[in-house]
Design a protein around this motif. Structure first.
Motif, short mmCIF file in Angstrom:
data_model
loop_
_atom_site.label_atom_id
_atom_site.label_comp_id
_atom_site.label_asym_id
_atom_site.label_seq_id
_atom_site.Cartn_x
_atom_site.Cartn_y
_atom_site.Cartn_z
N VAL A 62 8.66 -8.04 -6.17
CA VAL A 62 8.76 -7.29 -4.75
C VAL A 62 7.07 -6.15 -4.68
O VAL A 62 6.57 -5.85 -5.38
CB VAL A 62 9.27 -5.59 -5.94
N ILE A 63 7.13 -6.41 -3.23
CA ILE A 63 5.95 -5.45 -2.26
C ILE A 63 6.24 -4.53 -2.39
O ILE A 63 6.35 -3.77 -1.49
CB ILE A 63 5.45 -6.45 -1.27
N GLY A 64 5.07 -3.04 -2.63
CA GLY A 64 4.44 -2.39 -2.26
C GLY A 64 3.82 -1.70 -0.20
O GLY A 64 2.86 -2.78 -0.95
N VAL A 65 4.55 -1.25 0.24
CA VAL A 65 3.94 -1.09 1.49
C VAL A 65 3.84 0.77 1.45
O VAL A 65 4.86 1.16 1.71
CB VAL A 65 5.05 -1.87 2.88
N VAL A 66 2.26 0.93 1.80
CA VAL A 66 1.86 1.83 1.83
C VAL A 66 1.97 2.17 3.25
O VAL A 66 0.43 2.19 4.16
CB VAL A 66 0.99 2.58 0.94
N PHE A 67 2.23 3.57 4.24
CA PHE A 67 2.22 4.00 5.26
C PHE A 67 1.29 5.30 4.80
O PHE A 67 0.97 5.53 4.39
CB PHE A 67 3.71 4.75 5.55
N PRO A 68 0.45 5.31 6.53
CA PRO A 68 -0.49 5.71 6.91
C PRO A 68 0.27 7.58 6.32
O PRO A 68 -1.04 8.51 6.36
CB PRO A 68 -1.37 5.68 7.68
N ALA A 69 1.63 7.56 7.35
CA ALA A 69 1.34 8.81 6.92
C ALA A 69 3.06 8.74 6.51
O ALA A 69 3.90 8.18 6.00
CB ALA A 69 1.54 9.52 8.59
N ASN A 70 3.97 9.40 6.74
CA ASN A 70 5.06 10.19 6.31
C ASN A 70 5.96 9.05 8.00
O ASN A 70 5.45 8.83 8.86
CB ASN A 70 6.34 11.30 6.62
N GLY A 103 4.53 9.08 2.71
CA GLY A 103 4.40 10.45 2.15
C GLY A 103 5.06 11.45 2.95
O GLY A 103 5.19 10.90 3.96
N GLN A 104 5.32 12.39 1.52
CA GLN A 104 5.76 13.71 2.86
C GLN A 104 4.81 15.06 2.42
O GLN A 104 3.33 14.60 2.43
CB GLN A 104 6.53 14.17 1.27
N GLU A 105 4.96 15.92 2.85
CA GLU A 105 4.28 17.11 3.33
C GLU A 105 3.23 17.38 1.98
O GLU A 105 4.19 17.03 0.95
CB GLU A 105 5.10 18.36 3.92
N GLY A 106 2.14 17.96 1.84
CA GLY A 106 1.60 17.23 1.39
C GLY A 106 0.68 16.81 0.39
O GLY A 106 -0.17 17.01 -0.66
N GLN A 107 1.66 15.34 0.19
CA GLN A 107 1.45 14.05 -0.10
C GLN A 107 -0.01 13.15 0.11
O GLN A 107 0.27 12.94 1.41
CB GLN A 107 1.83 13.21 -0.39
N LEU A 128 -1.29 -0.16 4.81
CA LEU A 128 -0.81 -0.67 6.43
C LEU A 128 -1.70 0.58 6.82
O LEU A 128 -2.33 0.59 8.33
CB LEU A 128 0.49 0.46 6.90
N ALA A 129 -3.08 1.44 6.68
CA ALA A 129 -4.17 1.95 7.22
C ALA A 129 -5.46 1.37 6.47
O ALA A 129 -4.95 2.28 5.45
CB ALA A 129 -4.21 3.23 7.80
N ALA A 130 -6.07 1.71 6.83
CA ALA A 130 -8.00 1.65 5.84
C ALA A 130 -7.94 3.01 5.87
O ALA A 130 -9.04 3.50 7.26
CB ALA A 130 -8.62 0.36 6.27
N GLU A 131 -8.34 4.09 5.53
CA GLU A 131 -9.53 5.23 5.36
C GLU A 131 -10.40 5.49 5.26
O GLU A 131 -11.10 4.78 4.12
CB GLU A 131 -8.31 6.83 4.89
N GLU A 132 -11.20 5.88 5.51
CA GLU A 132 -12.81 6.32 5.54
C GLU A 132 -12.77 7.23 4.32
O GLU A 132 -12.34 8.23 3.82
CB GLU A 132 -13.57 7.04 6.46
N GLY A 133 -14.01 6.48 3.42
CA GLY A 133 -14.31 7.20 1.93
C GLY A 133 -13.13 7.22 1.09
O GLY A 133 -12.63 7.71 0.10
N PHE A 134 -12.12 6.17 1.28
CA PHE A 134 -10.81 6.39 0.67
C PHE A 134 -10.94 4.53 -0.67
O PHE A 134 -11.25 4.51 -0.57
CB PHE A 134 -9.66 6.13 1.23
N ASP A 135 -10.80 5.29 -1.82
CA ASP A 135 -10.86 4.96 -3.07
C ASP A 135 -9.10 4.72 -3.87
O ASP A 135 -9.40 5.81 -4.14
CB ASP A 135 -11.81 4.90 -3.85
N ALA A 136 -8.74 3.68 -3.75
CA ALA A 136 -6.81 3.84 -4.29
C ALA A 136 -6.34 3.76 -5.90
O ALA A 136 -6.27 4.79 -5.88
CB ALA A 136 -6.77 2.45 -3.25
N GLY A 137 -8.48 3.47 -6.28
CA GLY A 137 -7.81 2.90 -7.38
C GLY A 137 -7.54 2.66 -8.49
O GLY A 137 -6.53 3.22 -9.50
#
Length: 335
Positions: A62-70, A103-107, A128-137
């Motif tokens: 199973v691969i998790g797919v992370v959307f940039p918003a809800n 994500g949900q509201e506030g996440q 699914l989107a690269a955010e500037e200054g973001f480090d997933a860690g």
């Protein structure tokens, strides 16, 4: 009713745990018993739950797919459904599954990643989107569509957005336009940051001035622009004759704004945009737009992830080509 593992166990005269071991080819179960149980399971139409098996095996497919918003906001943007199709096709071909993380509201994106990571369900993540200054860690393997500055060693799939931003501006300049505006810059997302860099490079290479007030910010995913500020630019005597729009939807919205001021596309203002959407193709006038191959971005990202999980060493970054679709929204500048 769908057969359960307990139904198979009862028919075979064994415990559910024995059925589970037999279906996993556990050597503790004799070959004869394994064959008999597998046959009973097949006859009953039993299919083991993939996630349950994953938790037992300590491995998942199973691969998790992370959307940039809800989810609703992301899927309303025409880019992401096409990316999802590319991801899904390769996952199916290589017998893997996808778990969507939104994500949900506030996440934040980091919250979604942490939730997927803590679930134990996923073997890797595709952002699914690269955010500037973001480090997933993140402790799991991760592939990002897009690449923020300063992250040269991360796995990613991307277009050359600096190059495409430069080409968009140069296309207008080659048709005599010297007063160029950029619509849709959003400092949160690398894709718009890099396209702005390319846009500014083209102006500099051609000795044209950069008007900071003609770099118009927009919330990229929901196409929200300060309409009063946008319209004030075009009410002035000196106004842009051509606009690079970060997305077809922004170009369509701008066309309506210009119409309310009595200006037409492309006679008064030429527009060039990105994503080559159906709405842009059907728009009047049809939009000149870059096709950034979202399906290929998705399929390449999933192949990269599954190669990583299988022990291969794919290139750190795969570049997907883009293609300009010339239509009717650009005209030569009036002399």
């Amino acid at each position: 009713m769908k057969a359960t593992i307990k139904d198979v166990a009862k028919a075979a005269g064994v415990s559910p745990s024995t059925v589970s071991r037999a279906l996993q080819n556990n050597p503790r179960i004799s070959e004869a018993a394994r064959s008999r149980i597998r046959q009973i399971a097949e006859d009953m139409g039993f299919r083991p739950n993939q996630i349950a098996r994953s938790l037992v095996n300590r491995e998942t497919r199973v691969i998790g797919v992370v959307f940039p918003a809800n989810l609703s906001q992301s899927l309303a943007h025409p880019f992401y459904p096409q990316v999802l199709q590319g991801l899904g096709q390769i996952a199916a071909q290589r017998k893997h599954y996808m778990l969507l993380g939104t994500g949900q509201e506030g996440q934040s994106t980091a919250d979604v990643i942490r939730s997927l990571e803590d679930s134990g369900y996923v073997s890797g993540l595709i952002l699914l989107a690269a955010e500037e200054g973001f480090d997933a860690g993140c402790s799991l393997p991760a592939v990002t569509i897009g690449r923020p500055d300063g992250t040269e060693n991360m796995y990613c799939v991307d277009n050359n957005n600096i190059s495409v931003g430069r080409e968009a501006a140069q296309y207008l300049i080659d048709r005599g336009h010297e007063k160029l505006m950029l619509l849709g810059w959003d400092s949160q997302y690398a894709v718009t940051v890099h396209r702005r860099i390319g846009f500014e490079q083209a102006l500099k290479d051609n000795g044209l001035p950069l008007r900071e007030d003609w770099i118009v910010p927009t919330r990229f995913l929901d196409n929200h622009t300060d309409q009063s500020s946008l319209m004030s630019i075009f009410r002035k005597e000196e106004r842009p004759t051509a606009v690079v729009c970060m997305d077809d939807a922004q170009a369509i919205t701008l066309t309506a704004c210009l119409g309310s001021l009595g200006l037409t596309v492309p006679w008064d203002v030429s527009l060039i945009s990105f994503n080559n959407t159906e709405a842009g193709r059907l728009h009047m006038p049809a939009l000149t737009s870059f096709d950034v191959n979202p399906f290929q971005l998705g399929s390449s990202a999933m192949n990269m992830m599954l190669d990583i999980l299988s022990g291969q060493e794919p290139p750190t970054c795969i570049e997907v080509p883009f293609l300009l679709m010339e239509r009717d929204s650009v005209a030569r500048a009036h002399k």
